[in-house]
Write an enzyme that holds these catalytic residues in place. Structure first.
Site, PDB file in Angstrom:
ATOM      1  N   SER A 174      34.997 -10.422 -25.438  1.00 46.16           N
ATOM      2  CA  SER A 174      35.331  -9.189 -24.734  1.00 46.16           C
ATOM      3  C   SER A 174      34.738  -9.139 -23.323  1.00 46.16           C
ATOM      4  O   SER A 174      35.068  -8.237 -22.563  1.00 46.16           O
ATOM      5  CB  SER A 174      34.856  -7.975 -25.537  1.00 46.16           C
ATOM      6  OG  SER A 174      33.447  -7.987 -25.675  1.00 46.16           O
ATOM      7  N   LYS A 207      31.447   1.220 -26.002  1.00 49.34           N
ATOM      8  CA  LYS A 207      31.162   0.590 -24.715  1.00 49.34           C
ATOM      9  C   LYS A 207      31.295   1.587 -23.568  1.00 49.34           C
ATOM     10  O   LYS A 207      30.448   1.627 -22.652  1.00 49.34           O
ATOM     11  CB  LYS A 207      32.104  -0.596 -24.509  1.00 49.34           C
ATOM     12  CG  LYS A 207      31.846  -1.756 -25.463  1.00 49.34           C
ATOM     13  CD  LYS A 207      32.876  -2.854 -25.310  1.00 49.34           C
ATOM     14  CE  LYS A 207      32.586  -4.003 -26.273  1.00 49.34           C
ATOM     15  NZ  LYS A 207      33.602  -5.071 -26.185  1.00 49.34           N
TER      16      LYS A 207
END
Length: 812
Positions: free
Chosen positions: A659, A702
């Site tokens: 990611s 996040k």
């Protein structure tokens, strides 16, 4: 190419529509019987339960807390109610081999009746046998037999004695036995007088005594045979007496159980044993006797008063008399003995002894004819339990043996009960990885557990399903004794379930987590009549706060500059990547600085995390993709003469996942182009070799992690996060994040390609190739020029015969 626009606040958190919930409180809603959204799993359960064939057992798989156990028990309970109760199972003494007890299969509820009948029979036997043997008739007949034996013996001796007297010899009885002596007129002659008799007469008397001794010996030799005949007659008398004493009682037992051939056969064997062992049954209770096979012990381990009668009892292993349908058994502790049964022992006379009455049934016995539910993880943790379960399912019978016997650790004589036929449907419940491991490594597993019922982690979130979820909340509340929930409280609970799923279009199937929030909200509501939305919000925030110590410490370290993260300004080759950590049940995000450095060489892109053995294989794959992207976009016809290094700064643990590959690529492009990266932005996303941005996991955590850093420091102009456009459907952000977006202080940008991310992060267009070249002032143009320069320099080094800088070419 235009820059992507930030998302609206409404796109950052989906709210449940009030119009989809047509009630004021959950007190108005009906309960729901089925588990919602698990049609695939329920279909598999119905199929597995319906097919009555060997091997069609079930493995119910899915994550913990999704209601697998609840769904299975509820479904089985409804199914079992429509089935007939299974038979009772009993163990009885084997009169042919005491160490191999036999089983009896009886109709449901008949086992307890047979046990009670035989207990009454034994009680009557204890009284009737002594009474029969003490009766005048028995004593008279016994005395007659003894008198007949005595008369017979006396007649034999009398004949010898009469013959001896006729020949002048007396038969004398001494403590040592019988003897002959010369006599005169009935009186024994003394030795002195005998010597005065003429020699010829002495010789005649001696010869007469020898003949008489032979006749006496012949008579005495008949005595043992007569005594054996006497004992046989006494035994026959005893048997006749016992047969008469118990005959009518056993006849009543036969009539009571005339429809059960196995019971009738056992009663016949029992009657024969009683008659055969009449002498043993006559033995007074106080006499010391060995511990016989089939002996029953009292609770304190002492022998009952009539050891010979114990073998006529019945051990009811399973009594299904109180069942209204097939049994549904959940074994919480599937140890070897709890699963297949055990043979207990008692201390007696300093030794361990056992009998058929100490055989105890296991979960398989109780579930026989019905359903057995076992937790797969607990089963696999118990020594030999899984193997014994498979053995029973393969053989379709339950053979009881101790764990020591199964492991061949002992060789002492013990009971070997007859194996009981097994007809059971087993349902193992566990997580997916256990199912996949068993399928991969146990060849027998797919043959014995043919049906997999796979429970969903997430359920569809629609306006129609909202009412079903509301009814589920109402059902949980009533079963838990909670207060009613208002419509707004249910809306918050559904939103939280969507947050748990990490998807605006899904809700979590983790019913345990939902139920925990409902309980805590009910507690926080105090004495209120109903649970309000504020109570649900407070419960959710409380759960996070209790587990957020490590998250807060990381945020504190960033605020104190112990962990270096910039949230304003611009830096070349430095970018804010976003990471997510899972600690226990708490997942939280936080930013991490990623830096890139480039130089001429032929090593490609060096992953420092991999070289330090901190990078996982997926992260390494993501970094290696970057070399393919750079070569294909900028130097399709030239060698890539680049040595670049990438690193997660201040990363002291493992790094896994791809990611961060988008952030790493932009850091590389910044380092190559010299264009600085905006530090007020964070970025997450995966990238492929064509530059397309791919979705990632943990997007909400996040975003919230970077948001918290910005909030601690004070929001700077332009703070925000770039995410893959395909992750927009996953957004279920906290209310404070949404509120800050409404104020225009925090933004979320969805991007679909590297070029869109470059335009936002570097503040200038990425550039589109025209006439074979990128625009010189674009980011791609600057990168292309830099890489061309590396290639030309490498060519010049090579043409001059120099070795050329190798960089880290062996380490890419």
């Amino acid at each position: 190419m235009t820059k992507p626009s930030p998302l609206d606040a409404g796109q950052m958190r989906r709210r449940t529509s009030p119009g989809s919930l047509r009630f004021e409180t959950t007190a108005e809603l009906e309960e729901i019987d089925d588990i919602i959204g698990q049609e695939r799993a329920l279909e598999a359960i119905r199929l597995g339960i319906g097919i009555r064939r060997p091997g069609y057992n079930l493995f119910v798989l899915g994550p913990a807390g999704t209601g697998k156990h609840t769904a299975v028990r509820r479904f089985l309970s409804r199914t079992a109610e429509r089935e007939r109760p299974p038979p009772d199972w009993c163990y009885v003494h084997n009169f042919k081999d005491a160490y191999r007890p036999r089983f009896l299969r009886l109709p449901s509820g008949r086992g307890a009746g047979l046990r009670a009948d035989l207990d009454r029979f034994i009680a009557e036997l204890r009284a009737s046998i002594p009474a029969a043997f003490e009766s005048d008739e028995f004593r008279g007949r016994l005395q007659a037999l003894e008198a007949a034996l005595k008369d017979r013996q006396e007649q034999a001796l009398g004949a010898v004695q009469a013959e001896a007297e006729g020949k002048g010899v007396a038969l004398i009885r001494t403590p040592m036995g019988f003897a002959f002596a010369p006599a005169r007129r009935g009186e024994v002659i003394s030795p002195e007088d005998f010597r005065q008799i003429p020699q010829a007469e002495q010789e005649r008397i001696r010869q007469t005594i020898e003949v008489l001794q032979k006749r006496l010996q012949a008579a005495l030799e008949e005595f043992p045979r007569w005594e054996r005949e006497h004992r046989q007659k006494v035994r026959e008398l005893q048997q006749e007496t016992i047969r008469y004493a118990v005959g009518h009682t056993i006849a009543e037992l036969r009539r009571s159980h005339a429809d059960l051939p196995d019971v009738a056969a056992h009663l016949d064997a029992m009657e024969a044993d009683i008659v055969e062992n009449a002498e043993e049954l006559m033995r007074p209770p106080g006499m010391p006797q060995p511990f016989p096979p089939g002996a029953q012990l009292t609770v304190d381990g002492s022998l009952l008063e009539s050891p010979a009668l114990r073998r006529y009892r019945v051990n009811v292993l399973v009594d299904n008399g109180g069942c209204s349908g097939a049994p549904v058994i959940y074994e919480d502790n599937p140890a070897h003995a709890n699963l297949i049964g055990r043979i207990e022992h008692m201390s007696q006379f300093g030794a361990l002894a056992t009998d058929f009455l100490l055989i105890k049934g296991g979960a398989l016995h109780r579930a026989n004819g019905g359903y057995l539910v076992v937790d797969a993880a607990k089963l696999l943790m118990q020594p030999l339990a899984y193997d014994q379960l498979k053995r029973a399912l393969r053989a379709r019978e339950i053979a009881i043996e101790s764990l020591a016997q199964a492991l061949s650790l002992i060789s002492t004589v013990s009971l070997e009960p007859e194996a009981i036929p097994l007809d059971v449907k087993v349902l193992l419940v566990g997580e997916r990885h256990l199912y996949y491991l068993l399928t991969a490594y146990d060849p027998e597993f797919p043959e014995l557990f043919k049906i997999a019922a796979d429970f969903e982690d997430e359920l569809e979130r629609t306006d129609e399903s909202a009412m079903l979820y509301a009814r589920l909340i109402a059902t949980i509340g009533r079963r838990e004794g909670l207060k009613p929930f208002t419509r707004e409280a249910v809306m918050e609970a559904i939103d939280h379930a969507s947050q748990m799923a990490g998807d605006a279009e899904k809700v979590s199937a983790h019913m345990r987590g939902v139920a925990d929030v409902l309980r805590e909200a009910d507690f926080l509501a105090g004495e209120a009549a109903a649970v309000e939305a504020t109570d649900v919000i407070a419960a959710v925030e409380g759960q996070v706060r209790r587990q957020a110590r490590l998250r807060d410490r990381i945020q504190e370290a960033i605020a104190r500059r112990s962990l270096l993260v910039d949230t304003e300004g611009a830096r070349v080759g430095q970018i804010n990547g976003l990471s997510v950590s899972q600690i226990g049940q708490m997942a939280f995000g936080h930013p991490v600085r990623i830096t890139a450095r480039v130089r001429m060489g032929r090593g490609g892109v060096l992953d420092i995390e991999r070289e330090a053995k901190l990078g996982g294989p997926i992260h390494t794959k993501g970094v290696m993709i970057l070399s393919g992207f750079l070569a294909e976009r900028f130097l399709p016809d030239k060698p890539l003469t680049l040595s670049a290094s990438l690193v997660f700064e201040q990363s002291y643990g493992g790094v896994e996942g791809d990611s961060a590959s988008l952030a790493e690529l932009i850091a590389l492009l910044s380092a190559l182009s010299g264009v600085p990266i905006r530090q007020e932005l964070g970025i997450t996303g995966s990238v492929n070799q064509h530059g397309a941005v791919q979705p990632i996991g943990g997007v909400n955590e996040k975003i919230e992690g970077f948001f918290d850093v910005c909030a601690r420091r004070g929001f700077a102009e332009g703070n925000g996060v770039l995410i893959p456009a395909s992750n927009v459907v996953n957004l279920m952000l906290r209310r404070d994040v949404v509120a800050t977006r409404e104020e225009g202080r925090f933004h979320i940008y969805p991007v679909e390609s590297v070029d869109e991310a470059v335009a936002l992060m570097l503040g200038r267009p990425a550039g589109i190739r025209e006439d074979g070249r990128f625009p010189p002032e674009s980011v791609n143009g600057l990168v292309e020029t830099r890489l061309d320069g590396f290639a030309e320099a490498a060519r010049r080094f090579g043409s001059n015969g120099a070795a050329g800088p190798r960089g880290d070419e062996e380490k890419a």
